[in-house]
Design an enzyme around this catalytic site. Sequence first.
Site, mmCIF file in Angstrom:
data_model
loop_
_atom_site.group_PDB
_atom_site.id
_atom_site.type_symbol
_atom_site.label_atom_id
_atom_site.label_comp_id
_atom_site.label_asym_id
_atom_site.label_seq_id
_atom_site.Cartn_x
_atom_site.Cartn_y
_atom_site.Cartn_z
ATOM 1 C CD GLU A 145 -2.411 1.205 2.830
ATOM 2 O OE1 GLU A 145 -3.372 1.980 3.001
ATOM 3 O OE2 GLU A 145 -1.994 0.429 3.712
ATOM 4 C CE LYS A 191 -8.527 0.999 3.101
ATOM 5 N NZ LYS A 191 -7.497 1.315 4.111
ATOM 6 C CB CYS A 231 -4.597 -1.395 4.661
ATOM 7 S SG CYS A 231 -3.867 -1.330 6.323
#
Length: 487
Positions: A256, A315, A365
Site C-alpha cells: 500500500e 480503496k 490494508c
Amino acid sequence: MPLPDPAGRLLAALLAGAAGVLCFAPFDLFWLAPLPWLALFALLRRAPTPRQAAWTGFLFGLGFFVAGVSWIFVSLSVFGGMPWWLAGPATLLFCAAMALYPALAGWTFKRWQPAGFWRQALFYAALIAAVDWLRSWIFTGFPWLAIGYTQAPPSPLAGFAPLIGVFGLSLLVALSGATLLRWRLGLPLLAALVAIGFGLRQIEWTTAEGEPVSVALIQGNIPQDMKFRPESFIRTLTLYRDLIAANPAQLTLLPETALPAFIDHLPVDYLDELKTLASRQGGDLILGTLTGVPGGTYFNSAVSLGSSPSQVYSKSHLVPFGEFIPAGFAWFMAQANIPLSAFSAGPEQQTPLAVSGRHVAVNICYEDVFGDEIIRALPQAGILANLSNTAWFGRSLAQPQHLQIARMRAAETGRPMLRATNTGMTAIIDARGNLVAALPAFETGVLRGEVRAHTGSTPFGQAGNPLFLGLLAISLLLACRLGRKKA
C-alpha cells in the site's frame, strides 16, 4: 460457589477480557478460546441486575480491547505525532466505546435471561455473536478481534468458516464456553464441534484451475517516519525498482502506497521501466500509490503495470481518522500529523484486475477485515491480494493479528490470499487458509513462490453473512422464552 462481591466480579471480568487476547495471534492459543467467554457467562449469570451485568460486560470488553488494540496509541502518538496526553485518553476512549458492545450483550442477557441452562447458553452465545456482527458495520465498522478469528487455521473449527464465516465461529466459541460451565454437557459438545470441523476441513469447496503463477511479494521496510519525507523519495523509488529487477515473476505485488506520490507525478521513464521489468515473463505488477488530484478528490489505489492494460482499484472502505475525518473531529486530527487523511472512497463494486492471465481481487490494508465485502469480487476473482502498510502500528500485535484475519478470509472464500506489506507480515496463504510462507517482519525482502487461481464458491462466498444470521435467528428462537427467571 459463593457469589463474588461486585468489585471482585468486575475485576474478574476485566482480567478475563484481557486474557482473551491470548487466543489470537501471535499467541495462537485457539484451544483456550472458550474459557474467557465461559468466565463471562458465569459472571453474567451471577450478576444480580441488568445494570450489574452491563458493567460486567463493559469491564470484560475494556480489558479485552485495551490488551488487544493498544497499538492504536502507537499510530496516534509515535507515528501520528499526537501528544501522548491526548493520544492516551483517545485510545482508552475508543476501547471503552468498543466495550459497549459486550456491555449491551450483558444487559440484554440479564434483562431477558431465560430459564434452563441450555436456553441460557444459547441466548448468551447468540448475543455475543450478534454484538460481534454489530461491531462490524455500526459507524463504518470495527470487526477487529471478532471472537471467530481465534479459530483461523490451524484450528479444526476453521472447517466451519466456508459455511458460516467468522461471526458464525464467534457463536460456536461462545456456545462452547458457556456449556463448559457444566463440563459433562460442554465437553461432548466441544468434542462434537471439533470432529465436525475437522471433517469439514477435508472438503475441497473450490478447485484450482490453470497453471501456477510465479509471484514476488515485495516488502520494502520503509520506516513510517521516513515514508513521506522528500529526501527519502528517490531512495524509495530506487529500492523498489532494484527489488523488482532482481526478482522476476509473472505477478509482482508492492505494498500500500509503496510509491508515496500521485502516480501522475511519478517520472514517466520510471513507470516505463517498471512496466518493462514486469513484462519480462509476460507478467504484471500491482503497486500501491495515489490517484486523483492533490488537494481535490484523491484515492488510496492499486495500479497495475505490465503486459496487460493498466488498471486501477481504489480503496472503498476507508479508515476513520486515518483516511477520512468524521464530521466534527477536525479539531482532534489537527493535533496529529497524519499525511493524506482526507481520501475519497472508491466504488463499492469494482471489477477484479485482469493480470497475468488471472483475475485478482485487490483489497487495501483494513479492507480485508470485512468478509462480506471481500466476496463482492467472487466468483470472478480466482486470487485475493492485500496491499498493506502496518508500519503505522510499530512492533505491536497489529501485524500478526492482521495476518490471522487474512487467513480467515482465505478459508471463508476458498481463494488463495497474497499479502504484500511494507513492514510485515508479507505472506502467501493457500485457499484453505494455511500459511504457505511469510517474510520476517521489519526486514527488507522479497517473498517468492507460486499460486494457483481457484474457481467455484464456498457457501459463505455465495451468500455471505445471511447464513450466519439465519443460524443466529434459530439460536435465539430456541433460547428465548421471554422472562426473568434465573437458574
